[in-house]
Scaffold this motif. Structure first.
Motif, PDB file in Angstrom:
ATOM      1  N   ALA A  38       0.808  -1.215   0.000  1.00 48.74           N
ATOM      2  CA  ALA A  38       0.000   0.000   0.000  1.00 48.74           C
ATOM      3  C   ALA A  38       0.840   1.262   0.000  1.00 48.74           C
ATOM      4  O   ALA A  38       0.319   2.356  -0.010  1.00 48.74           O
ATOM      5  CB  ALA A  38      -0.929  -0.003   1.218  1.00 48.74           C
ATOM      6  N   SER A  39       2.146   1.129   0.027  1.00 48.76           N
ATOM      7  CA  SER A  39       3.012   2.285   0.186  1.00 48.76           C
ATOM      8  C   SER A  39       3.635   2.705  -1.138  1.00 48.76           C
ATOM      9  O   SER A  39       3.789   1.919  -2.059  1.00 48.76           O
ATOM     10  CB  SER A  39       4.110   1.982   1.199  1.00 48.76           C
ATOM     11  N   SER A  40       4.032   3.968  -1.189  1.00 48.21           N
ATOM     12  CA  SER A  40       4.653   4.510  -2.387  1.00 48.21           C
ATOM     13  C   SER A  40       6.022   3.879  -2.615  1.00 48.21           C
ATOM     14  O   SER A  40       6.731   3.550  -1.685  1.00 48.21           O
ATOM     15  CB  SER A  40       4.804   6.025  -2.239  1.00 48.21           C
ATOM     16  N   LYS A  41       6.357   3.714  -3.908  1.00 50.78           N
ATOM     17  CA  LYS A  41       7.681   3.212  -4.252  1.00 50.78           C
ATOM     18  C   LYS A  41       8.629   4.368  -4.590  1.00 50.78           C
ATOM     19  O   LYS A  41       9.757   4.156  -5.031  1.00 50.78           O
ATOM     20  CB  LYS A  41       7.595   2.243  -5.435  1.00 50.78           C
ATOM     21  N   GLU A  42       8.144   5.590  -4.410  1.00 46.01           N
ATOM     22  CA  GLU A  42       8.982   6.745  -4.650  1.00 46.01           C
ATOM     23  C   GLU A  42      10.096   6.800  -3.603  1.00 46.01           C
ATOM     24  O   GLU A  42       9.935   6.303  -2.489  1.00 46.01           O
ATOM     25  CB  GLU A  42       8.142   8.020  -4.578  1.00 46.01           C
ATOM     26  N   PRO A  43      11.229   7.405  -3.968  1.00 43.67           N
ATOM     27  CA  PRO A  43      12.322   7.524  -2.987  1.00 43.67           C
ATOM     28  C   PRO A  43      11.870   8.283  -1.744  1.00 43.67           C
ATOM     29  O   PRO A  43      11.222   9.324  -1.832  1.00 43.67           O
ATOM     30  CB  PRO A  43      13.391   8.313  -3.754  1.00 43.67           C
ATOM     31  N   VAL A  44      12.192   7.713  -0.582  1.00 37.37           N
ATOM     32  CA  VAL A  44      11.778   8.295   0.698  1.00 37.37           C
ATOM     33  C   VAL A  44      12.945   8.244   1.671  1.00 37.37           C
ATOM     34  O   VAL A  44      13.662   7.241   1.733  1.00 37.37           O
ATOM     35  CB  VAL A  44      10.579   7.520   1.301  1.00 37.37           C
ATOM     36  N   GLU A  45      13.136   9.320   2.419  1.00 33.03           N
ATOM     37  CA  GLU A  45      14.110   9.327   3.507  1.00 33.03           C
ATOM     38  C   GLU A  45      13.356   9.236   4.830  1.00 33.03           C
ATOM     39  O   GLU A  45      12.446  10.016   5.079  1.00 33.03           O
ATOM     40  CB  GLU A  45      14.954  10.606   3.487  1.00 33.03           C
ATOM     41  N   LEU A  46      13.733   8.263   5.650  1.00 29.64           N
ATOM     42  CA  LEU A  46      13.133   8.118   6.979  1.00 29.64           C
ATOM     43  C   LEU A  46      14.190   8.436   8.025  1.00 29.64           C
ATOM     44  O   LEU A  46      15.284   7.862   8.016  1.00 29.64           O
ATOM     45  CB  LEU A  46      12.610   6.694   7.191  1.00 29.64           C
ATOM     46  N   VAL A  47      13.852   9.330   8.940  1.00 30.45           N
ATOM     47  CA  VAL A  47      14.784   9.763   9.972  1.00 30.45           C
ATOM     48  C   VAL A  47      14.544   8.963  11.247  1.00 30.45           C
ATOM     49  O   VAL A  47      13.423   8.933  11.771  1.00 30.45           O
ATOM     50  CB  VAL A  47      14.631  11.271  10.256  1.00 30.45           C
ATOM     51  N   LYS A 327       4.505  11.481  15.344  1.00 24.09           N
ATOM     52  CA  LYS A 327       3.315  12.211  14.898  1.00 24.09           C
ATOM     53  C   LYS A 327       3.664  13.186  13.779  1.00 24.09           C
ATOM     54  O   LYS A 327       2.841  13.485  12.917  1.00 24.09           O
ATOM     55  CB  LYS A 327       2.713  12.976  16.081  1.00 24.09           C
ATOM     56  N   THR A 328       4.902  13.664  13.757  1.00 25.53           N
ATOM     57  CA  THR A 328       5.312  14.663  12.774  1.00 25.53           C
ATOM     58  C   THR A 328       5.743  14.061  11.442  1.00 25.53           C
ATOM     59  O   THR A 328       6.008  14.799  10.491  1.00 25.53           O
ATOM     60  CB  THR A 328       6.482  15.499  13.329  1.00 25.53           C
ATOM     61  N   SER A 329       5.820  12.750  11.355  1.00 25.04           N
ATOM     62  CA  SER A 329       6.298  12.109  10.130  1.00 25.04           C
ATOM     63  C   SER A 329       5.327  12.325   8.967  1.00 25.04           C
ATOM     64  O   SER A 329       4.109  12.209   9.128  1.00 25.04           O
ATOM     65  CB  SER A 329       6.493  10.609  10.340  1.00 25.04           C
ATOM     66  N   LYS A 330       5.884  12.579   7.808  1.00 17.82           N
ATOM     67  CA  LYS A 330       5.087  12.710   6.591  1.00 17.82           C
ATOM     68  C   LYS A 330       5.080  11.406   5.804  1.00 17.82           C
ATOM     69  O   LYS A 330       4.509  11.348   4.706  1.00 17.82           O
ATOM     70  CB  LYS A 330       5.645  13.844   5.728  1.00 17.82           C
ATOM     71  N   HIS A 331       5.703  10.395   6.361  1.00 17.47           N
ATOM     72  CA  HIS A 331       5.818   9.111   5.655  1.00 17.47           C
ATOM     73  C   HIS A 331       5.411   7.969   6.583  1.00 17.47           C
ATOM     74  O   HIS A 331       6.154   7.006   6.778  1.00 17.47           O
ATOM     75  CB  HIS A 331       7.251   8.913   5.162  1.00 17.47           C
ATOM     76  N   LYS A 332       4.245   8.071   7.154  1.00 14.60           N
ATOM     77  CA  LYS A 332       3.818   7.099   8.172  1.00 14.60           C
ATOM     78  C   LYS A 332       3.637   5.700   7.600  1.00 14.60           C
ATOM     79  O   LYS A 332       3.944   4.711   8.261  1.00 14.60           O
ATOM     80  CB  LYS A 332       2.530   7.587   8.850  1.00 14.60           C
ATOM     81  N   GLU A 333       3.113   5.586   6.364  1.00 15.22           N
ATOM     82  CA  GLU A 333       2.921   4.244   5.796  1.00 15.22           C
ATOM     83  C   GLU A 333       4.254   3.562   5.527  1.00 15.22           C
ATOM     84  O   GLU A 333       4.424   2.377   5.800  1.00 15.22           O
ATOM     85  CB  GLU A 333       2.083   4.334   4.517  1.00 15.22           C
TER      86      GLU A 333
END
Length: 443
Positions: A38-47, A327-333
């Motif tokens: 269900a998640s995007s395959k676009e490049p994502v940075e997770l901190v 809570k502040t994450s824009k990439h929760k999925e």
């Protein structure tokens, strides 16, 4: 002292997993690693930010988690933010640092997650991603539901609890039998008396426990603060019994030159040095994974934490480590997909083999504990898994303040500078003032 995540560099094998990842173990339902449909395959940075190992660098994070994440999710770049030198998140927050995934022990959850208002109820994502909560030890989920008022802020990533570690050479030297599983505190006290002695100018000590970890996981499940009234509870009869039990072990220790015991007797790092470096401490109670840092030539083993007669064979409380979505994450999925991979049987088995206890119920994973660590060969591994954990004590946002006061009280009691009643009364009074001051800040 490192608490619940593995020591730096101990899981470097994670970086060489290609083609060798383990199939799902038997037992409880297998959680799929990396269910990202269900998640995007676009490049994502997770901190990522974690407090369990304050000295971790980027390399340590990558060895323990990052390389596995990159292998499972090529589109995700994990970024690790080290703990600041002042050990506080405040500097990072005021500097505008954003976070996606947070890894805290249960003891750091109120201090770092709730106080900074990073909590996010993962309930809907848990349902959407079909995360099976029945795979976990029940108390780890119950603890989260209590904190979140029925919701879930985090999922269990690891577990640990106090155990007895003992130096066989000291017992052999004095012809005293080793501690055994299932002993009472009275029996351990009797052993401690026999090995607390001076020999050829060297003073040996029978038993010490890391006060912080020992009290936070006390077998009576005695809380520090009443969760309903915010009233300090150090004088609860159950806590007093626990403190008095600890006090008698300190009373065995000869005061150096007639002076009160130094602070090191009450600090886990100094106790670790006494046990593993100086080798003058016969028995030490700390979280079981403290042994990861022992030198290879130390002749040691595990025994279960002793039990109180009035409780029966009840072990300590567990001390889980949890992984949270900010809570502040824009990439929760995407963050949830990564969490699913890290709580999978596959990854948890890898971690177990490297000496990190899993919070999963799966008995097959427990059987793999420390298989890849030569220093654990022949050790009494079963001792680190209590047959019955004590119920988790209620937690409050004031527990960190409470610990500081109780730590002072333990030192006063152990040194004999104050009796238990006086030390506890003063700690209660001090904590009550601390709590009122903390409440005033929020008005």
């Amino acid at each position: 002292m490192k608490s619940w995540v593995v020591a730096s560099g101990k899981v470097a094998a994670v970086t060489a997993l290609a083609g060798g990842l383990l199939a799902g173990c038997g037992g409880a339902k297998q959680e799929t690693a990396g269910n990202s449909a269900a998640s995007s395959k676009e490049p994502v940075e997770l901190v990522f930010y974690q407090t369990g190992n304050a000295d971790w660098k980027e390399e340590d994070f990558m060895n323990n988690y990052g390389s596995y994440i990159k292998q499972k999710f090529p589109n995700i770049t994990p970024k690790f933010v080290p703990v600041p030198s002042n050990k506080s998140m405040d500097t990072l927050i005021t500097g505008g640092q954003q976070f996606d995934v947070l890894i805290f022990s249960i003891g750091h959850t109120h201090l770092n997650l709730l106080r900074n208002e990073f909590q996010y109820d993962m309930t809907e994502l848990i349902k959407k991603k079909n995360v099976d909560l029945n795979r976990f030890e029940p108390f780890t989920i119950e603890q989260q539901k209590e904190i979140a008022g029925g919701g879930i802020y985090g999922l269990p990533l690891s577990n640990t609890s106090p155990v007895i570690m003992y130096n066989k050479d000291i017992f052999d030297k004095f012809g005293v039998p080793y501690p055994k599983d299932g002993m009472t505190w009275d029996e351990i006290y009797d052993l401690a008396k026999q090995v607390t002695r001076s020999d050829n100018g060297t003073q040996y000590y029978g038993f010490l426990a890391s006060p912080e970890h020992f009290l936070k996981t006390n077998q009576f499940s005695a809380p520090f603060v009443d969760p309903k009234t915010s009233k300090p509870m150090f004088d609860d009869p159950k806590m007093m019994t626990f403190l008095d039990n600890l006090k008698r072990f300190y009373q065995l220790i000869p005061p150096p030159d007639g002076k009160p015991l130094a602070g090191g007797f009450f600090a886990s790092t100094a106790q670790s040095n006494m046990f593993a470096k100086d080798r003058t401490l016969a028995m030490w109670s700390h979280f079981s994974n403290a042994a990861l840092n022992f030198p290879d030539d130390l002749n040691w083993d595990y025994a279960t934490l002793p039990y109180f007669k009035e409780l029966g064979q009840v072990g300590p409380q567990a001390y889980p480590g949890y992984i949270y979505i900010s809570k502040t994450s824009k990439h929760k999925e995407e963050a949830m997909d990564v969490i699913q991979a890290l709580i999978s049987d596959e990854f948890q088995t890898i971690r177990s083999k490297m000496g990190v206890e899993s919070a999963l119920k799966n008995p097959e994973i427990k059987k793999t504990f420390a298989q890849d660590l030569p220093k654990y060969k022949g050790k009494n591994i079963n001792a680190i898994f209590p047959q019955k954990y004590a119920a988790p004590a209620p937690l409050t946002e004031y527990n960190d303040l409470a610990w500081k006061r109780l730590n002072t009280a333990v030192g006063d009691i152990g040194r004999g500078t104050k009796d238990s009643v006086t030390a506890v009364r003063e700690a209660n009074e001090g904590l009550a003032k601390d709590i009122e001051a903390e409440k005033a800040k929020k008005k």
